[in-house]
Design an enzyme around this catalytic site. Structure first.
Site, mmCIF file in Angstrom:
data_model
loop_
_atom_site.group_PDB
_atom_site.id
_atom_site.type_symbol
_atom_site.label_atom_id
_atom_site.label_comp_id
_atom_site.label_asym_id
_atom_site.label_seq_id
_atom_site.Cartn_x
_atom_site.Cartn_y
_atom_site.Cartn_z
ATOM 1 N N ASN A 153 -14.029 -12.596 23.676
ATOM 2 C CA ASN A 153 -14.089 -13.108 22.310
ATOM 3 C C ASN A 153 -15.463 -13.045 21.657
ATOM 4 O O ASN A 153 -15.640 -13.563 20.566
ATOM 5 C CB ASN A 153 -13.568 -14.540 22.273
ATOM 6 C CG ASN A 153 -12.089 -14.593 22.578
ATOM 7 O OD1 ASN A 153 -11.347 -13.693 22.227
ATOM 8 N ND2 ASN A 153 -11.667 -15.630 23.272
ATOM 9 N N CYS A 154 -16.416 -12.420 22.282
ATOM 10 C CA CYS A 154 -17.770 -12.296 21.726
ATOM 11 C C CYS A 154 -17.756 -11.289 20.567
ATOM 12 O O CYS A 154 -17.218 -10.187 20.688
ATOM 13 C CB CYS A 154 -18.706 -11.835 22.833
ATOM 14 S SG CYS A 154 -20.321 -11.295 22.268
#
Length: 116
Positions: A10-11
């Site tokens: 999710n970065c």
């Protein structure tokens, strides 16, 4: 050519790097080191090639939340143990391809590495 990109799903920076690879039709394997972990051998190799200051994400929230005692007098061994315990402290993405190691994402650096 084997391309592996390491990071956290999710970065935002990871999303940009993965999108860049997909837009340039570069097949890759994604290793989520938050879900799958990372081994000492990878960290040692990355530090040998790129340097501890490049691999360790000192600007990230996880590192900044550490007690002062853990952040001070940081040795290579202590940093490796921190990254093994909390992979969020590893800068991302880390990309291995063509015998090269790229840490972080900049489109121009990826373009140079892949001849795009």
């Amino acid at each position: 050519m084997a391309v592996t990109i390491y990071g956290i799903k999710n970065c935002d920076t990871m999303k940009k790097a993965r999108s860049w690879l997909e837009e340039h039709s570069i097949a890759y394997e994604f290793h989520d080191y938050k879900a799958l972990g990372i081994d000492r051998a990878h960290l040692e190799t990355w530090i040998d090639q790129a340097g501890l200051d490049t691999v360790l994400n000192r600007a990230g929230t996880t590192f900044r939340k550490l007690p002062d005692a853990e952040r001070e007098n940081l040795t290579r061994e202590k940093a490796i143990q921190l990254m093994l315990d909390q992979p969020s402290m590893i800068k991302r993405p880390v990309l291995e391809a063509k015998g090269k190691l790229l840490v972080g994402f900049k489109p121009e650096i990826y373009a140079g590495a892949f001849g795009s």
